[in-house]
Design an enzyme around this catalytic site. Structure first.
Site, PDB file in Angstrom:
ATOM      1  CG  ASN A  78      59.684  82.476 -85.999  1.00 43.64           C
ATOM      2  OD1 ASN A  78      59.071  83.191 -85.212  1.00 43.64           O
ATOM      3  ND2 ASN A  78      59.775  81.164 -85.864  1.00 43.64           N
ATOM      4  CB  SER A 115      59.781  80.901 -66.820  1.00 46.67           C
ATOM      5  OG  SER A 115      58.593  80.778 -66.095  1.00 46.67           O
ATOM      6  CG  ASN A 159      49.125  84.296 -69.355  1.00 46.04           C
ATOM      7  OD1 ASN A 159      49.695  84.393 -70.418  1.00 46.04           O
ATOM      8  ND2 ASN A 159      49.409  83.345 -68.491  1.00 46.04           N
ATOM      9  N   GLY A 197      58.323  90.317 -80.006  1.00 49.44           N
ATOM     10  CA  GLY A 197      57.311  89.819 -79.079  1.00 49.44           C
ATOM     11  C   GLY A 197      57.018  90.801 -77.957  1.00 49.44           C
ATOM     12  NE  ARG A 224      50.504  81.704 -60.533  1.00 46.38           N
ATOM     13  CZ  ARG A 224      49.794  80.861 -59.767  1.00 46.38           C
ATOM     14  NH1 ARG A 224      49.637  81.113 -58.486  1.00 46.38           N
ATOM     15  NH2 ARG A 224      49.258  79.772 -60.287  1.00 46.38           N
ATOM     16  CG  ASN A 259      52.848  85.474 -63.020  1.00 45.16           C
ATOM     17  OD1 ASN A 259      53.713  84.900 -62.381  1.00 45.16           O
ATOM     18  ND2 ASN A 259      51.771  84.864 -63.447  1.00 45.16           N
ATOM     19  CE  LYS A 318      61.319  79.815 -71.614  1.00 48.16           C
ATOM     20  NZ  LYS A 318      62.017  80.732 -72.501  1.00 48.16           N
ATOM     21  CE1 TYR A 336      57.834  78.662 -71.926  1.00 50.77           C
ATOM     22  CE2 TYR A 336      56.883  78.685 -69.732  1.00 50.77           C
ATOM     23  CZ  TYR A 336      57.589  79.311 -70.732  1.00 50.77           C
ATOM     24  OH  TYR A 336      58.064  80.597 -70.543  1.00 50.77           O
TER      25      TYR A 336
HETATM   26  P1  NAD Z   1      56.186  86.334 -77.285  1.00 54.32           P
HETATM   27  O1  NAD Z   1      55.592  85.124 -77.893  1.00 54.32           O
HETATM   28  O2  NAD Z   1      55.416  87.592 -77.326  1.00 54.32           O
HETATM   29  O3  NAD Z   1      57.634  86.597 -77.899  1.00 54.32           O
HETATM   30  C1  NAD Z   1      58.457  85.559 -78.378  1.00 54.32           C
HETATM   31  C2  NAD Z   1      58.928  85.963 -79.766  1.00 54.32           C
HETATM   32  O4  NAD Z   1      59.803  84.946 -80.278  1.00 54.32           O
HETATM   33  C3  NAD Z   1      57.780  86.108 -80.763  1.00 54.32           C
HETATM   34  O5  NAD Z   1      57.890  87.363 -81.415  1.00 54.32           O
HETATM   35  C4  NAD Z   1      57.973  84.944 -81.740  1.00 54.32           C
HETATM   36  O6  NAD Z   1      57.548  85.286 -83.056  1.00 54.32           O
HETATM   37  C5  NAD Z   1      59.470  84.718 -81.650  1.00 54.32           C
HETATM   38  N1  NAD Z   1      59.927  83.358 -81.963  1.00 54.32           N
HETATM   39  C6  NAD Z   1      59.451  82.199 -81.472  1.00 54.32           C
HETATM   40  N2  NAD Z   1      60.159  81.167 -81.942  1.00 54.32           N
HETATM   41  C7  NAD Z   1      61.123  81.674 -82.745  1.00 54.32           C
HETATM   42  C8  NAD Z   1      62.170  81.112 -83.528  1.00 54.32           C
HETATM   43  N3  NAD Z   1      62.378  79.791 -83.602  1.00 54.32           N
HETATM   44  N4  NAD Z   1      62.980  81.952 -84.232  1.00 54.32           N
HETATM   45  C9  NAD Z   1      62.778  83.293 -84.189  1.00 54.32           C
HETATM   46  N5  NAD Z   1      61.801  83.874 -83.483  1.00 54.32           N
HETATM   47  C10 NAD Z   1      60.983  83.076 -82.764  1.00 54.32           C
HETATM   48  O7  NAD Z   1      56.542  85.936 -75.751  1.00 54.32           O
HETATM   49  P2  NAD Z   1      56.983  86.873 -74.554  1.00 54.32           P
HETATM   50  O8  NAD Z   1      55.884  86.905 -73.562  1.00 54.32           O
HETATM   51  O9  NAD Z   1      57.559  88.135 -75.070  1.00 54.32           O
HETATM   52  O10 NAD Z   1      58.141  85.961 -73.934  1.00 54.32           O
HETATM   53  C11 NAD Z   1      59.491  86.139 -74.321  1.00 54.32           C
HETATM   54  C12 NAD Z   1      60.323  85.074 -73.610  1.00 54.32           C
HETATM   55  O11 NAD Z   1      60.124  85.182 -72.190  1.00 54.32           O
HETATM   56  C13 NAD Z   1      59.955  83.652 -73.993  1.00 54.32           C
HETATM   57  O12 NAD Z   1      61.138  82.879 -74.073  1.00 54.32           O
HETATM   58  C14 NAD Z   1      59.109  83.185 -72.823  1.00 54.32           C
HETATM   59  O13 NAD Z   1      59.185  81.791 -72.641  1.00 54.32           O
HETATM   60  C15 NAD Z   1      59.763  83.931 -71.666  1.00 54.32           C
HETATM   61  N6  NAD Z   1      58.849  84.126 -70.535  1.00 54.32           N
HETATM   62  C16 NAD Z   1      57.648  84.749 -70.747  1.00 54.32           C
HETATM   63  C17 NAD Z   1      56.760  84.906 -69.665  1.00 54.32           C
HETATM   64  C18 NAD Z   1      55.415  85.539 -69.871  1.00 54.32           C
HETATM   65  O14 NAD Z   1      54.535  85.358 -69.011  1.00 54.32           O
HETATM   66  N7  NAD Z   1      55.184  86.308 -70.928  1.00 54.32           N
HETATM   67  C19 NAD Z   1      57.120  84.434 -68.386  1.00 54.32           C
HETATM   68  C20 NAD Z   1      58.363  83.836 -68.222  1.00 54.32           C
HETATM   69  C21 NAD Z   1      59.232  83.676 -69.302  1.00 54.32           C
HETATM   70  N1  UFG Z   2      43.583  82.742 -63.456  1.00 61.41           N
HETATM   71  C1  UFG Z   2      42.209  82.857 -63.318  1.00 61.41           C
HETATM   72  N2  UFG Z   2      41.465  83.046 -64.433  1.00 61.41           N
HETATM   73  C2  UFG Z   2      42.029  83.156 -65.686  1.00 61.41           C
HETATM   74  C3  UFG Z   2      43.436  83.050 -65.819  1.00 61.41           C
HETATM   75  C4  UFG Z   2      44.182  82.824 -64.678  1.00 61.41           C
HETATM   76  O1  UFG Z   2      41.678  82.760 -62.208  1.00 61.41           O
HETATM   77  O2  UFG Z   2      41.292  83.337 -66.665  1.00 61.41           O
HETATM   78  C5  UFG Z   2      44.424  82.585 -62.244  1.00 61.41           C
HETATM   79  C6  UFG Z   2      45.272  81.346 -62.239  1.00 61.41           C
HETATM   80  O3  UFG Z   2      44.550  80.257 -61.691  1.00 61.41           O
HETATM   81  C7  UFG Z   2      46.456  81.802 -61.379  1.00 61.41           C
HETATM   82  C8  UFG Z   2      46.578  83.281 -61.702  1.00 61.41           C
HETATM   83  O4  UFG Z   2      45.320  83.677 -62.226  1.00 61.41           O
HETATM   84  O5  UFG Z   2      46.127  81.671 -60.009  1.00 61.41           O
HETATM   85  C9  UFG Z   2      47.662  83.603 -62.724  1.00 61.41           C
HETATM   86  O6  UFG Z   2      47.462  82.799 -63.883  1.00 61.41           O
HETATM   87  P1  UFG Z   2      48.218  83.096 -65.255  1.00 61.41           P
HETATM   88  O7  UFG Z   2      47.723  82.093 -66.246  1.00 61.41           O
HETATM   89  O8  UFG Z   2      48.094  84.523 -65.606  1.00 61.41           O
HETATM   90  O9  UFG Z   2      49.749  82.862 -64.873  1.00 61.41           O
HETATM   91  P2  UFG Z   2      50.520  81.559 -64.339  1.00 61.41           P
HETATM   92  O10 UFG Z   2      51.213  81.967 -63.072  1.00 61.41           O
HETATM   93  O11 UFG Z   2      49.641  80.387 -64.273  1.00 61.41           O
HETATM   94  O12 UFG Z   2      51.584  81.287 -65.486  1.00 61.41           O
HETATM   95  C10 UFG Z   2      52.280  82.352 -66.153  1.00 61.41           C
HETATM   96  C11 UFG Z   2      52.637  81.901 -67.570  1.00 61.41           C
HETATM   97  C12 UFG Z   2      53.681  80.809 -67.509  1.00 61.41           C
HETATM   98  C13 UFG Z   2      54.853  81.277 -66.724  1.00 61.41           C
HETATM   99  C14 UFG Z   2      54.430  81.718 -65.356  1.00 61.41           C
HETATM  100  C15 UFG Z   2      55.600  82.311 -64.605  1.00 61.41           C
HETATM  101  O13 UFG Z   2      51.481  81.445 -68.234  1.00 61.41           O
HETATM  102  O14 UFG Z   2      54.087  80.502 -68.810  1.00 61.41           O
HETATM  103  O15 UFG Z   2      53.420  82.719 -65.440  1.00 61.41           O
HETATM  104  O16 UFG Z   2      56.235  83.286 -65.348  1.00 61.41           O
HETATM  105  F1  UFG Z   2      55.738  80.275 -66.616  1.00 61.41           F
END
Ligand code: NAD
Ligand code: UFG
Length: 343
Positions: free
Chosen positions: A34, A126, A200, A12, A232, A180, A154, A150
């Protein structure tokens, strides 16, 4: 002997960048994924970047017997656990999938670790576990009060890991609470490849810059923030990845289980992101102010001091670098990993 790290979800977005930094730091890696939200091509590119192939097993964490077979087949010293679903909106529409994949997947992993005496764990949490924080910057002591399924997964997983660490002598875990993550590897070989329309901000802004969508929808300009738009703590994904290397080192010193924020400690508004992204791409990115997005909070950013104290880590990249690297990735891979798969 090299320390072997099992990386779940390593194909990922954050996992692949972390694989690069872990491999460069000298860890031996085994990735399980997966591929429900990623592409095998990603790990080929990680291999190119680090100069050696990455061992990969296509496996769902909930397939417990397959996981046990993997643990039995080789030595594993520590686990970095990214695998899970991450879209807030999807979790509201389909909560059972989220509880099943995130919580049941983690329980299956912990059982396999317990059975095989693997007692070191880094977990991707998160800042969303806090829901609406009482004050900013947010410290790790802020109560867990998630406001969507979600975030609940966590918070539950954090609690499950705390209970497991308390129950078993010798276990150590760090719960890394990301703010973020944005940006991409400076090589532009790996980056974020969201499926469908990005929800996002940064990936959407970059799709507008590339001409895929006409303008950015700015969700509200009437928050009590410096310009009225949401604030953020954006963090470069390479900084975040390096935080995991620091966390693995720190696991040797830390006792029990501890939550740690990974953020920069600085908040940026939506308009500041659009302005900085416009500089990176070289022209003004169009936007329109619209109504607030349901469930959004005005402002959240990290108190990043515990990470500095415990991990000896702090973020190095600023918003300019985040926008530059994200744009570079978008420009060179307009359809993400699909562009190179089809050629
Ligand atoms: P991502 O979706 O790119 O990566 C997650 C990976 O896990 C994917 O490759 C997916 O195929 C794999 N996966 C999902 N379910 C699975 C399972 N049951 N078995 C095996 N593989 C599985 O997401 P990411 O942005 O890289 O996030 C990674 C982690 O960080 C996640 O747990 C997410 O909740 C956490 N996180 C992400 C953000 C964000 O903004 N990206 C913020 C806070 C926390
Ligand atoms: N926003 C816009 N336009 C868009 C998308 C977002 O104005 O098209 C604004 C939102 O209102 C917010 C800011 O941009 O004020 C950031 O939004 P994101 O959707 O990029 O991020 P969030 O902080 O809402 O949430 C993200 C992930 C969550 C995670 C969290 C903290 O989506 O899963 O960051 O890690 F939990």
């Amino acid at each position: 002997m090299m320390t072997t790290v099992l990386v779940t979800g390593g194909a990922g977005y954050i996992g692949s960048h972390t694989c690069v930094e872990l491999a460069l730091a000298g860890y031996d890696l085994v990735v399980v994924d997966n591929l429900s939200n990623s592409w095998p091509e990603t790990l080929d590119r990680v291999g190119e970047l680090v100069g050696r192939p990455i061992q990969f097993h296509r496996l769902d964490l909930r397939e417990h017997h397959d996981l046990l077979n993997l643990f039995a087949s080789r030595r594993i010293d520590a686990v970095v656990h990214f695998a899970g679903f991450k879209a807030v909106g999807d979790s509201v529409r389909d909560p059972l999938s989220y509880y099943d994949n995130n919580v049941a997947g983690t329980v299956s992993l912990l059982k396999a670790m317990l059975r095989n005496d693997v007692a070191r764990l880094i977990f991707s949490s998160s800042c969303t576990v806090h829901g609406l924080p009482r004050s900013v910057p947010v410290t790790e002591g802020e109560p867990r009060n998630p406001v969507n399924p979600y975030g609940c997964t966590k918070a539950m997983i954090e609690r499950i890991i705390e209970d497991q660490v308390a129950a078993t002598s010798g276990w150590r875990a760090l719960l890394l609470r990301y703010f973020n993550p944005v940006g991409a590897h400076p090589s532009a070989r790996i980056g974020e490849d969201p499926i469908g329309i990005p929800t996002n901000l940064m990936p959407y802004v970059m799709k507008v810059a590339s001409g895929k969508y006409p303008y950015v929808h700015v969700f509200g300009d009437d928050y009590r923030t410096r310009d009225g738009t949401g604030v953020r703590d954006y963090i470069h994904v390479v900084d975040l990845a390096k935080g995991h290397v620091a966390a693995l080192h720190a696991l040797e010193r830390v006792d029990g289980c501890q939550a740690i924020n990974l953020g920069t400690g600085r908040g940026c508004s939506v308009l500041e992101v659009i302005s900085e992204a416009s500089k990176a791409v070289g022209f003004p990115i169009p936007y329109r102010i619209e109504g607030r997005r349901p469930g959004d909070i005005a402002e959240i950013y990290a108190d990043a001091s515990l990470a500095a104290d415990v991990l000896g880590w702090q973020a190095e990249h600023d918003l300019t670098a985040m926008c530059r690297d994200h744009w570079n990735w978008q420009r060179k891979n307009p359809d993400g990993y699909r562009s190179s798969i089809s050629t």
